[in-house]
Motif scaffolding. Structure first.
Motif, PDB file in Angstrom:
ATOM      1  N   LEU A   1       0.846  -1.201   0.000  1.00 39.67           N
ATOM      2  CA  LEU A   1       0.000   0.000   0.000  1.00 39.67           C
ATOM      3  C   LEU A   1       0.875   1.243   0.000  1.00 39.67           C
ATOM      4  O   LEU A   1       1.975   1.228   0.541  1.00 39.67           O
ATOM      5  CB  LEU A   1      -0.909   0.003   1.231  1.00 39.67           C
ATOM      6  CG  LEU A   1      -1.929  -1.126   1.350  1.00 39.67           C
ATOM      7  CD1 LEU A   1      -2.673  -1.028   2.674  1.00 39.67           C
ATOM      8  CD2 LEU A   1      -2.915  -1.107   0.183  1.00 39.67           C
ATOM      9  N   PRO A   2       0.367   2.352  -0.592  1.00 42.60           N
ATOM     10  CA  PRO A   2      -0.919   2.470  -1.283  1.00 42.60           C
ATOM     11  C   PRO A   2      -0.911   1.753  -2.628  1.00 42.60           C
ATOM     12  O   PRO A   2       0.143   1.582  -3.236  1.00 42.60           O
ATOM     13  CB  PRO A   2      -1.071   3.986  -1.468  1.00 42.60           C
ATOM     14  CG  PRO A   2       0.339   4.496  -1.500  1.00 42.60           C
ATOM     15  CD  PRO A   2       1.110   3.630  -0.558  1.00 42.60           C
ATOM     16  N   ARG A   3      -2.101   1.356  -3.063  1.00 36.86           N
ATOM     17  CA  ARG A   3      -2.249   0.622  -4.306  1.00 36.86           C
ATOM     18  C   ARG A   3      -2.529   1.570  -5.473  1.00 36.86           C
ATOM     19  O   ARG A   3      -3.113   2.623  -5.312  1.00 36.86           O
ATOM     20  CB  ARG A   3      -3.407  -0.376  -4.193  1.00 36.86           C
ATOM     21  CG  ARG A   3      -3.035  -1.622  -3.424  1.00 36.86           C
ATOM     22  CD  ARG A   3      -2.167  -2.551  -4.271  1.00 36.86           C
ATOM     23  NE  ARG A   3      -2.930  -3.108  -5.385  1.00 36.86           N
ATOM     24  CZ  ARG A   3      -2.673  -2.870  -6.660  1.00 36.86           C
ATOM     25  NH1 ARG A   3      -1.682  -2.076  -7.012  1.00 36.86           N
ATOM     26  NH2 ARG A   3      -3.407  -3.415  -7.612  1.00 36.86           N
TER      27      ARG A   3
ATOM     28  N   GLU B   1      -4.101   1.043   9.984  1.00 34.09           N
ATOM     29  CA  GLU B   1      -3.982   2.174  10.908  1.00 34.09           C
ATOM     30  C   GLU B   1      -2.860   3.117  10.489  1.00 34.09           C
ATOM     31  O   GLU B   1      -2.984   4.336  10.584  1.00 34.09           O
ATOM     32  CB  GLU B   1      -3.742   1.648  12.324  1.00 34.09           C
ATOM     33  CG  GLU B   1      -4.957   0.943  12.914  1.00 34.09           C
ATOM     34  CD  GLU B   1      -4.634   0.191  14.194  1.00 34.09           C
ATOM     35  OE1 GLU B   1      -3.448   0.237  14.611  1.00 34.09           O
ATOM     36  OE2 GLU B   1      -5.547  -0.427  14.766  1.00 34.09           O
ATOM     37  N   GLN B   2      -1.771   2.542   9.991  1.00 36.83           N
ATOM     38  CA  GLN B   2      -0.641   3.373   9.582  1.00 36.83           C
ATOM     39  C   GLN B   2      -0.930   4.107   8.272  1.00 36.83           C
ATOM     40  O   GLN B   2      -0.702   5.317   8.159  1.00 36.83           O
ATOM     41  CB  GLN B   2       0.614   2.500   9.430  1.00 36.83           C
ATOM     42  CG  GLN B   2       1.165   1.969  10.742  1.00 36.83           C
ATOM     43  CD  GLN B   2       2.451   1.184  10.556  1.00 36.83           C
ATOM     44  OE1 GLN B   2       2.990   1.094   9.469  1.00 36.83           O
ATOM     45  NE2 GLN B   2       2.951   0.603  11.637  1.00 36.83           N
TER      46      GLN B   2
ATOM     47  N   ALA C   1       6.587  -4.375   5.345  1.00 43.08           N
ATOM     48  CA  ALA C   1       5.517  -3.437   4.989  1.00 43.08           C
ATOM     49  C   ALA C   1       5.252  -2.461   6.120  1.00 43.08           C
ATOM     50  O   ALA C   1       5.136  -1.248   5.904  1.00 43.08           O
ATOM     51  CB  ALA C   1       4.247  -4.210   4.641  1.00 43.08           C
ATOM     52  N   LEU C   2       5.153  -2.980   7.327  1.00 45.08           N
ATOM     53  CA  LEU C   2       4.856  -2.114   8.471  1.00 45.08           C
ATOM     54  C   LEU C   2       6.033  -1.211   8.806  1.00 45.08           C
ATOM     55  O   LEU C   2       5.847  -0.039   9.129  1.00 45.08           O
ATOM     56  CB  LEU C   2       4.489  -2.974   9.676  1.00 45.08           C
ATOM     57  CG  LEU C   2       3.218  -3.817   9.510  1.00 45.08           C
ATOM     58  CD1 LEU C   2       3.028  -4.733  10.699  1.00 45.08           C
ATOM     59  CD2 LEU C   2       2.002  -2.928   9.312  1.00 45.08           C
TER      60      LEU C   2
ATOM     61  N   SER D   1       8.217   5.942   6.517  1.00 51.50           N
ATOM     62  CA  SER D   1       7.667   6.976   5.640  1.00 51.50           C
ATOM     63  C   SER D   1       6.915   8.025   6.447  1.00 51.50           C
ATOM     64  O   SER D   1       7.036   9.223   6.206  1.00 51.50           O
ATOM     65  CB  SER D   1       6.728   6.337   4.617  1.00 51.50           C
ATOM     66  OG  SER D   1       6.131   7.316   3.792  1.00 51.50           O
ATOM     67  N   ALA D   2       6.130   7.557   7.444  1.00 58.69           N
ATOM     68  CA  ALA D   2       5.375   8.490   8.275  1.00 58.69           C
ATOM     69  C   ALA D   2       6.319   9.378   9.081  1.00 58.69           C
ATOM     70  O   ALA D   2       6.079  10.577   9.262  1.00 58.69           O
ATOM     71  CB  ALA D   2       4.450   7.716   9.215  1.00 58.69           C
ATOM     72  N   ALA D   3       7.414   8.802   9.564  1.00 55.97           N
ATOM     73  CA  ALA D   3       8.380   9.585  10.334  1.00 55.97           C
ATOM     74  C   ALA D   3       9.042  10.635   9.481  1.00 55.97           C
ATOM     75  O   ALA D   3       9.267  11.773   9.923  1.00 55.97           O
ATOM     76  CB  ALA D   3       9.438   8.637  10.927  1.00 55.97           C
TER      77      ALA D   3
END
Length: 232
Positions: A87-89, A143-144, A216-217, A223-225
Motif C-alpha cells: 500500500l498504497p495501491r 492504521e498506519q 511493509a509495516l 515513511s510516516a516519520a
C-alpha cells in the motif's frame, strides 16, 4: 444504489411469526438472477383472518472462478506466508471505478445507473473496510496507511474491493425492495465483476509481489516519520 452506511445484522425480510392456531405452508424457494426468494403462505386462523403470504429475499453474488481464486490466494499469502498487499495501491478503488465507467461507456454510451452503483459501493467500501474487509494481520497496516485521514478507497485497490462483494449480501438493506430492482442491482454487480475478471492482470497486484508484513509495516512507519520530520 442507496448510499446507506454499512452495518451488521440481518437484512432479509423475516417470516411473520403469528401466534395461535395459524400454520405456515411449506416454503417455496425460487432462485433467479442472484436472488433466492422464499414464499410462505399462512392459512386463515380460527377468527377468520385472511391468509397471508410472507416473502423472504436473500441476495446472492456469485464470483467468477478467477476472482474466487484471487480471494483464496490473498488468504494464503496473509495467513500462511505472513505477507501483505503493498500500500498504497495503484489503481485505487476510486480509479478502478473510474476505469469501469469508461468501460461501460465504450459499450453503451451512457452510464447513469452504473455511476450510481459505483458511488454507492465506494461509500460502502469506505465504511466497511475496518468493520469487515481486513484480516487481523492487516489492521496495523491500515492504521498506519490511513493515519493521515485519507479515505480507504483512495489507498486500497481491487484486492480489498473484491472482499466487499462477499460481504454485500449481509450489508445491503434489501428489506422492502422490489424483486425487479434487486435483480437489476445484481446484474450490474455481475457486470462489474466481469470487468474485474477481464482486467485481472492490470487491476490486481500479483501475489508474488506481496511484501513481508514486517517490511511493509516498517516501511510505512519510516515513511510516516519522514513526513512528520518534514513538517517541523
Amino acid at each position: 444504489m442507496t448510499n446507506t452506511a454499512a452495518g451488521g445484522g440481518s437484512t432479509a425480510v423475516p417470516p411473520s411469526s403469528g401466534a395461535g392456531t395459524t400454520a405456515a405452508s411449506q416454503g417455496k424457494k425460487q432462485a433467479k438472477n442472484g436472488l433466492t426468494v422464499q414464499r410462505q403462505r399462512k392459512t386463515a386462523d380460527a377468527a377468520g383472518a385472511p391468509a397471508i403470504e410472507t416473502v423472504e429475499v436473500q441476495l446472492t453474488i456469485e464470483l467468477p472462478a478467477q476472482l474466487k481464486k484471487q480471494l483464496l490466494d490473498q488468504y494464503d499469502a496473509v495467513h500462511e506466508e505472513q505477507k501483505l498487499v503493498p500500500l498504497p495501491r495503484r489503481p485505487t478503488v476510486m480509479q478502478v471505478f473510474e476505469q469501469y465507467i469508461e468501460y461501460v461507456k465504450d459499450k453503451q454510451q451512457e452510464s447513469p445507473a452504473e455511476e450510481d452503483l459505483v458511488s454507492g459501493l465506494q461509500v460502502y467500501f469506505d465504511k466497511a473496510l475496518y468493520q469487515c474487509l481486513l484480516f487481523r494481520a492487516e489492521r496495523q497496516q491500515a492504521e498506519q496507511v490511513l493515519a493521515s485521514g485519507q479515505a480507504p478507497s483512495a489507498v486500497y485497490g481491487a484486492e480489498h474491493l473484491l472482499r466487499l462483494f462477499v460481504k454485500l449480501p449481509e450489508l445491503l438493506p434489501i428489506t422492502g425492495a422490489a424483486e425487479e430492482q434487486l435483480q437489476l442491482l445484481v446484474q450490474r454487480m455481475e457486470d462489474l465483476l466481469t470487468f474485474l475478471q477481464i482486467h485481472i492482470l492490470k487491476l490486481f497486484v500479483p501475489v508474488s509481489d506481496y511484501v513481508p508484513a514486517a517490511a511493509a509495516l516498517g516501511g510505512l512507519a519510516a515513511s510516516a516519520a519522514t513526513v512528520s520530520a518534514g513538517k517541523r
